[in-house]
Scaffold this motif. Structure first.
Motif, PDB file in Angstrom:
ATOM      1  N   GLY A  99       2.465   2.763  -5.581  1.00  0.00           N
ATOM      2  CA  GLY A  99       1.782   3.674  -4.706  1.00  0.00           C
ATOM      3  C   GLY A  99       1.781   3.370  -3.207  1.00  0.00           C
ATOM      4  O   GLY A  99       1.255   4.001  -2.328  1.00  0.00           O
ATOM      5  N   ALA A 100       1.941   2.154  -2.840  1.00  0.00           N
ATOM      6  CA  ALA A 100       1.904   1.481  -1.694  1.00  0.00           C
ATOM      7  C   ALA A 100       0.624   1.402  -0.878  1.00  0.00           C
ATOM      8  O   ALA A 100       0.376   1.352   0.356  1.00  0.00           O
ATOM      9  N   PHE A 101      -0.529   1.247  -1.858  1.00  0.00           N
ATOM     10  CA  PHE A 101      -1.832   1.144  -1.357  1.00  0.00           C
ATOM     11  C   PHE A 101      -2.606   0.334  -2.587  1.00  0.00           C
ATOM     12  O   PHE A 101      -2.084   0.054  -3.767  1.00  0.00           O
ATOM     13  N   THR A 102      -3.788  -0.209  -1.871  1.00  0.00           N
ATOM     14  CA  THR A 102      -4.743  -1.091  -2.880  1.00  0.00           C
ATOM     15  C   THR A 102      -6.137  -0.234  -2.637  1.00  0.00           C
ATOM     16  O   THR A 102      -6.492   0.543  -1.787  1.00  0.00           O
ATOM     17  N   LEU A 103      -6.867  -0.319  -3.676  1.00  0.00           N
ATOM     18  CA  LEU A 103      -8.406  -0.170  -3.658  1.00  0.00           C
ATOM     19  C   LEU A 103      -9.021  -1.312  -3.196  1.00  0.00           C
ATOM     20  O   LEU A 103     -10.223  -0.952  -2.413  1.00  0.00           O
ATOM     21  N   ASP A 104      -8.972  -2.296  -3.725  1.00  0.00           N
ATOM     22  CA  ASP A 104      -9.675  -3.461  -3.346  1.00  0.00           C
ATOM     23  C   ASP A 104      -9.167  -4.314  -2.339  1.00  0.00           C
ATOM     24  O   ASP A 104      -9.699  -5.453  -2.097  1.00  0.00           O
ATOM     25  N   GLY A 105      -8.323  -3.919  -1.564  1.00  0.00           N
ATOM     26  CA  GLY A 105      -7.796  -4.636  -0.213  1.00  0.00           C
ATOM     27  C   GLY A 105      -7.748  -3.877   0.753  1.00  0.00           C
ATOM     28  O   GLY A 105      -8.852  -3.207   1.119  1.00  0.00           O
ATOM     29  N   LEU A 106      -7.000  -4.203   1.796  1.00  0.00           N
ATOM     30  CA  LEU A 106      -6.850  -3.337   3.070  1.00  0.00           C
ATOM     31  C   LEU A 106      -6.734  -1.988   2.823  1.00  0.00           C
ATOM     32  O   LEU A 106      -7.150  -1.357   3.643  1.00  0.00           O
ATOM     33  N   GLY A 107      -5.776  -1.706   2.014  1.00  0.00           N
ATOM     34  CA  GLY A 107      -5.701  -0.107   1.790  1.00  0.00           C
ATOM     35  C   GLY A 107      -6.825   0.461   1.407  1.00  0.00           C
ATOM     36  O   GLY A 107      -7.082   1.987   1.457  1.00  0.00           O
ATOM     37  N   GLY A 108      -7.973  -0.016   0.863  1.00  0.00           N
ATOM     38  CA  GLY A 108      -9.176   0.529   0.667  1.00  0.00           C
ATOM     39  C   GLY A 108      -9.652   1.332   1.691  1.00  0.00           C
ATOM     40  O   GLY A 108     -10.475   2.399   1.835  1.00  0.00           O
ATOM     41  N   TRP A 109      -9.648   1.066   2.865  1.00  0.00           N
ATOM     42  CA  TRP A 109     -10.011   1.451   4.156  1.00  0.00           C
ATOM     43  C   TRP A 109      -9.532   2.900   4.111  1.00  0.00           C
ATOM     44  O   TRP A 109     -10.038   3.874   5.069  1.00  0.00           O
ATOM     45  N   PHE A 110      -8.537   3.299   3.698  1.00  0.00           N
ATOM     46  CA  PHE A 110      -7.741   4.410   3.905  1.00  0.00           C
ATOM     47  C   PHE A 110      -7.990   5.386   2.478  1.00  0.00           C
ATOM     48  O   PHE A 110      -7.326   6.502   2.571  1.00  0.00           O
ATOM     49  N   VAL A 111      -8.529   4.953   1.674  1.00  0.00           N
ATOM     50  CA  VAL A 111      -8.780   5.884   0.424  1.00  0.00           C
ATOM     51  C   VAL A 111     -10.230   6.382   0.639  1.00  0.00           C
ATOM     52  O   VAL A 111     -11.445   6.007   0.814  1.00  0.00           O
ATOM     53  N   ALA A 112     -10.287   7.891   0.750  1.00  0.00           N
ATOM     54  CA  ALA A 112     -11.408   8.728   0.988  1.00  0.00           C
ATOM     55  C   ALA A 112     -12.306   8.700  -0.352  1.00  0.00           C
ATOM     56  O   ALA A 112     -13.522   8.971  -0.285  1.00  0.00           O
TER      57      ALA A 112
END
Length: 209
Positions: A158-171
């Motif tokens: 999905g091109a994102f993480t929840l536990d990494g840098l991508g977590g900043w962009f998960v609402a």
């Protein structure tokens, strides 16, 4: 307490770290299966069929070298706009996905396969899938450029993480957040029970039960 050996059929550091945080120190064995070939072999599969087939293939690929223990295989893919997608691999694909995902919602599917091995033989098995709804925040062009430059979104479903840098962009997340990281703890616990293993027998520290 009886200790049970756990083999994780995955190269994912996120899955390994999550299991360690949950009290389990697994032995890691990377399956190296041809995921595209497995997907191509499936006839008109439902999204759950794809991720469970891949998880099962990964677990069984490492079973030949295991004498006794429990093998856990997982595979995650992202269901968005009616399409099931995995790792983007390139900046261009990741950017295109994020331009559509920004401010939108999708579902992260993680397939799980648990095999119990005794005397080098798989004696029991169980599979299942966890669906988790993921809501994304609005991502600016500058934020997206910076995130893509890290390389993190290229190698994750999905091109994102929840536990990494991508977590900043998960609402927000509806469902099991551990599944978004890569392995659902509640589902894995249920599947372990189906093959006759208590999750407490996997814990690396002695506890009273």
């Amino acid at each position: 307490m009886r200790r049970v050996r756990l083999i994780l059929a995955s190269a994912s550091p996120a899955r390994l770290n999550l299991l360690r945080a949950a009290g389990v120190e697994p032995e890691v064995r990377v399956s190296g299966v041809d995921e595209e070939a497995i997907e191509a072999s499936l006839t008109d599969p439902a999204p759950e069929d794809v991720v469970t087939a891949l998880a099962d293939a990964k677990a069984r690929a490492v079973a030949g070298g295991v004498t006794d223990g429990v093998i856990v295989g997982c595979d995650s893919m992202f269901l968005f706009d009616g399409a099931l997608v995995g790792k983007p691999r390139t900046v261009e694909v990741a950017r295109e996905r994020w331009l559509r995902m920004s401010g939108a919602t999708g579902e992260l599917l993680t397939g799980h396969a648990v095999l119990r091995v005794e005397g080098s033989t798989v004696v029991k098995s169980a599979v299942g899938t966890m669906r988790t709804t993921v809501h994304f925040g609005e991502v600016s062009e500058a934020e997206l450029d910076a995130y893509l430059a890290t390389g993190e979104p290229l190698a994750v479903a999905g091109a994102f993480t929840l536990d990494g840098l991508g977590g900043w962009f998960v609402a927000g997340v509806q469902g099991d957040p551990s599944s978004v990281v890569g392995i659902s703890l509640p589902l894995t616990r249920r599947l372990l029970a189906e093959v006759g293993v208590r999750v407490v027998d996997l814990w690396s520290q002695q506890v009273s039960t």
